[in-house]
Structures are given as structure tokens and as C-alpha cells.
Scaffold this active site. Structure first.
Site, mmCIF file in Angstrom:
data_model
loop_
_atom_site.group_PDB
_atom_site.id
_atom_site.type_symbol
_atom_site.label_atom_id
_atom_site.label_comp_id
_atom_site.label_asym_id
_atom_site.label_seq_id
_atom_site.Cartn_x
_atom_site.Cartn_y
_atom_site.Cartn_z
ATOM 1 N N LEU A 84 0.870 -1.172 0.000
ATOM 2 C CA LEU A 84 0.000 0.000 0.000
ATOM 3 C C LEU A 84 0.906 1.220 0.000
ATOM 4 C CD1 LEU A 84 -2.700 -0.904 2.719
ATOM 5 C CD2 LEU A 84 -2.957 -0.997 0.234
ATOM 6 N N ASP A 85 0.479 2.284 -0.693
ATOM 7 C CA ASP A 85 1.251 3.522 -0.692
ATOM 8 C C ASP A 85 1.444 4.032 0.733
ATOM 9 O OD1 ASP A 85 1.300 3.492 -3.429
ATOM 10 O OD2 ASP A 85 -0.328 4.937 -3.671
ATOM 11 N N VAL A 86 2.530 4.770 0.961
ATOM 12 C CA VAL A 86 2.786 5.368 2.272
ATOM 13 C C VAL A 86 1.591 6.209 2.712
ATOM 14 C CG1 VAL A 86 4.224 7.022 3.517
ATOM 15 C CG2 VAL A 86 5.290 5.347 2.008
#
Length: 308
Positions: free
Chosen positions: A140-142
């Protein structure tokens, strides 16, 4: 090995700071290393090279091309605040990844990681995968919170990697987007690739990789809509790019065209996007398994504000 390009919206807290000092703080690099990047033309704002002594302006989009690592990246073992383990057994560990946490270490990221947090909490992950991302089967993106699964056995690593590749994993996101999509339920089938003039973001482009997003309206408000989103593919920034392409960017996502004033009124400093449910065939039992992550406080607050 291709060099990594990272992009940032400069936060208000760095307004007026020198570029070398601010980037050292953002990237976890030494000030001298940042100075070298600036001197080599690797730091850019709006296609203009940044000098180390330049002062930063909050809200500007900054692009940094990072050096290749001189040695293998290893996760820093530290407990991660707000990262709850939702479920675990001999094969899998399901976590609620908070915003501001990466799945694994990468060049230029010195912040907390899922892998480092699990190690600090005493969890064992599979040994498969590169050293810096052992057990990682998806990311998942930051800037995105939500449900994420990590393999804790070798059979789980192989099975889950195959499941994500074959698109048999059910990924359900909740997103609040600006306006009301028309139709209120539909499919966006549009290829995604690097933005032709801004390498730090992505866009719908003719020569991009296939990307398919399904969405349906859950709740409508005066200025925005809560959607349930299902992904067939897993392109970088897929939901953000596809919703922006339809004229309905995620609230709190100025990189892809959202209204910063609306985000400010809702108290958001990131996009309203959450990986709500993850479903897959359990690699140990062979039965269908689902796990859900509740909304974190910032997203919950923004939703309550919209509901009035």
C-alpha cells in the site's frame, strides 16, 4: 537497477527552510548527500532545478531522483504506532497499515515500515523475497491506510504472490471523491503510465499498462461522494489516477487535482482513501478468508464532517 524517483508535496512545517536541510529531514539522508543531489540536478520543482540554498514553499510539488543504494537495504526494527495486527496464524499476518508507514524499506525512505514493525513486535515473516522485503506479497502507498497481508510461511509467500499476479485477490477500497460520479456505478478501463510531463506522478496514457477499476456509490454529500472501489489490477496510484481522470479526484489529493480548501475544512492532510477489505484463498486451509480494517481517526473525522 533503475533509480527511484520520489515526489513530495512540501508540508507547511518546511515552509521557508533551505532545500538541503528540509530534504535531509524528508529523505533521511545526510545534508551533504542532499547537497550532492542538488548539485547534480536531481532535485526539481515544476521542471526547475533546485539549489541547496533555495527556500521551499509549502504545497509545491518536489521531485527527487535518488541514488542507487550502496548496500542492501535492511528494515529498521522499531514498533510502529497505530499498526494493529488484525489476524495472524502460521501462514499469514494481516495488519492495519497506518498512513505514513511504508511496506518495506526503499531508497530515500528512513521512516517506519510494516516489516520493521512486525520484527520489533516479535512476529516472524517468510524468508522469501529480497532482503528488504521478505514476506511482502503486495504493498500500500505510504499515504494510504488499510488492510495488508504479509506472508509468514514459505508456502503462503508463493501462494499469495501467485494470487495477486493472477488477480484472484479481492481488494476493496473506500474512497471519498469530489462531486458525484455519473454514472453512480461503473467501470473505468483505462491504461496507466508515467505522466508525460511530470515524472513524479501517473496518468491515463495510451501506451500505459492495462488498469481496471470498478466503483459504486455508497453515500452522497453536497460536495463529495463516498465510493466502494474494487480493483482488478494494481497499478501505482490507480484509484487516484482513474478518479481524477473522470473529474472526481479523491478528496485531499492535490497531486491529482483535488480542492485543497475542501481538504482543509475536513481536517485532511492526505487523500481520503482506505484499503477496507482484503479477501483471498487462505494458503493453509484452502478456504476463502477476508479481513477488514476500520477507518482511522482522520478519515472518520472527515466523513463525520461531510455528514454534518
Amino acid at each position: 537497477m533503475s533509480r527511484e524517483v520520489r515526489s513530495f508535496l512540501i508540508p507547511e512545517g518546511l515552509e521557508g527552510m533551505r532545500a538541503d536541510a528540509a530534504l535531509a529531514k524528508l529523505l533521511g539522508l545526510s545534508r551533504s548527500a542532499v547537497s550532492e543531489l542538488c548539485a547534480d540536478g536531481e532535485v526539481v520543482i515544476d521542471s526547475q532545478q533546485v539549489r541547496k540554498s533555495d527556500r521551499l514553499v509549502s504545497g509545491a510539488l518536489l521531485e527527487v531522483t535518488l541514488p542507487e543504494p550502496e548496500k542492501p537495504l535492511l528494515p529498521k526494527e522499531e514498533l510502529v504506532e497505530g499498526m494493529d495486527v488484525l489476524y495472524h496464524d502460521a501462514d499469514i499476518i494481516c495488519v492495519h497499515k497506518p498512513v505514513g508507514v511504508a511496506a518495506h524499506p526503499s531508497v530515500g525512505w528512513d521512516g517506519p515500515t510494516v516489516i520493521g514493525g512486525l520484527a520489533a513486535a516479535g512476529y516472524t515473516v517468510a524468508s522469501s523475497g529480497p532482503p528488504e522485503r521478505k514476506g511482502i506479497v503486495h504493498r500500500l502507498d505510504v499515504g494510504t491506510s488499510g488492510a495488508m497481508v504479509v506472508a509468514s510461511s514459505e508456502r503462503a509467500y508463493s501462494a499469495l504472490k501467485a494470487a495477486f499476479k493472477e488477480r484472484t485477490v479481492k481488494k476493496t477500497y473506500h474512497a471519498i471523491v469530489q462531486g458525484l460520479p455519473d454514472p453512480i456505478e461503473g467501470t473505468i478501463d483505462a491504461p496507466i503510465g508515467r505522466h508525460p510531463s511530470s515524472g513524479w506522478k501517473f496518468a491515463v496514457v495510451d501506451d500505459g499498462k492495462p488498469a481496471v477499476t470498478h466503483y459504486e456509490l455508497m453515500e452522497a454529500f453536497r460536495e463529495a461522494s463516498l465510493l466502494e472501489v474494487h480493483l482488478e489490477t494494481g497499478r501505482t496510484h490507480q484509484i487516484r489516477v482513474h478518479m481524477s481522470a473522470t473529474g472526481h479526484p479523491c478528496v485531499g489529493d492535490p497531486m491529482y487535482g483535488s480542492d485543497p480548501n475542501l481538504a482543509k475544512r475536513l481536517g485532511l492532510i492526505r487523500q481520503w482513501l482506505h484499503a477496507y477489505t482484503l479477501g483471498f484463498t487462505h494458503p493453509g486451509t484452502g478456504k476463502w478468508f477476508e479481513v477488514s480494517a476500520p477507518y482511522p481517526d482522520d478519515l472518520k473525522h472527515a466523513l463525520e464532517e461531510l455528514r454534518g
